[in-house]
Design a protein around this motif. Structure first.
Motif, PDB file in Angstrom:
ATOM      1  N   ALA A  46       0.833  -1.209   0.000  1.00 43.63           N
ATOM      2  CA  ALA A  46       0.000   0.000   0.000  1.00 43.63           C
ATOM      3  C   ALA A  46       0.867   1.257   0.000  1.00 43.63           C
ATOM      4  N   LEU A  47       1.954   1.230   0.747  1.00 41.12           N
ATOM      5  CA  LEU A  47       2.875   2.370   0.771  1.00 41.12           C
ATOM      6  C   LEU A  47       3.505   2.586  -0.592  1.00 41.12           C
ATOM      7  N   SER A  51       2.778   5.813  -3.049  1.00 43.80           N
ATOM      8  CA  SER A  51       3.912   6.591  -3.518  1.00 43.80           C
ATOM      9  C   SER A  51       3.898   6.714  -5.037  1.00 43.80           C
ATOM     10  N   ALA A  52       3.556   5.639  -5.721  1.00 48.09           N
ATOM     11  CA  ALA A  52       3.484   5.679  -7.184  1.00 48.09           C
ATOM     12  C   ALA A  52       2.367   6.606  -7.659  1.00 48.09           C
ATOM     13  N   VAL A  53       1.214   6.558  -7.003  1.00 48.81           N
ATOM     14  CA  VAL A  53       0.093   7.421  -7.386  1.00 48.81           C
ATOM     15  C   VAL A  53       0.445   8.880  -7.149  1.00 48.81           C
ATOM     16  N   ASN A  58       1.956  14.141  -9.287  1.00 47.80           N
ATOM     17  CA  ASN A  58       2.905  15.248  -9.203  1.00 47.80           C
ATOM     18  C   ASN A  58       3.497  15.578 -10.568  1.00 47.80           C
ATOM     19  N   ARG A  59       3.544  14.609 -11.487  1.00 50.28           N
ATOM     20  CA  ARG A  59       4.103  14.854 -12.814  1.00 50.28           C
ATOM     21  C   ARG A  59       3.134  15.593 -13.732  1.00 50.28           C
ATOM     22  N   LEU A  60       1.847  15.585 -13.415  1.00 53.79           N
ATOM     23  CA  LEU A  60       0.879  16.311 -14.233  1.00 53.79           C
ATOM     24  C   LEU A  60       1.116  17.810 -14.051  1.00 53.79           C
TER      25      LEU A  60
END
Length: 92
Positions: A46-47, A51-53, A58-60
């Motif tokens: 889940a962590l 973190s991936a989400v 953040n890249r958008l």
């Protein structure tokens, strides 16, 4: 190193040893040890997923700025609503 630094290091080392021994004792007292591993693995997964989400969002280009703006507006509203006037401070 001075003697006070040595004492601080030994205190920290002793506290760490006590903490690890306490964790080991609690783990040894468990009846279903595999369940702890499953929950721990699930928590790590889940962590990693969160973190991936967060990294993808953040890249958008616009999303971080919009979220920052929302945070600023909410902070301003909170200060105005609860911290600016004496009667509202008591409510908080």
């Amino acid at each position: 190193m001075s003697s006070s630094d040595d004492t601080g290091v030994s205190d920290t080392s002793q506290q760490l040893d006590e903490f690890l021994n306490d964790i080991k004792a609690k783990y040894d007292a468990l009846e279903n040890k595999s369940q702890v591993g499953i929950y721990g693995g699930g928590a790590l997964a889940a962590l990693w997923l969160s973190s991936a989400v967060i990294g993808a969002v953040n890249r958008l280009p616009l999303v971080p700025k919009v979220l920052e703006l929302v945070g600023l507006f909410y902070t301003g509203w909170f200060v105005y609503r609860y911290l600016l006037f004496k009667s509202n401070k008591r409510e908080l």
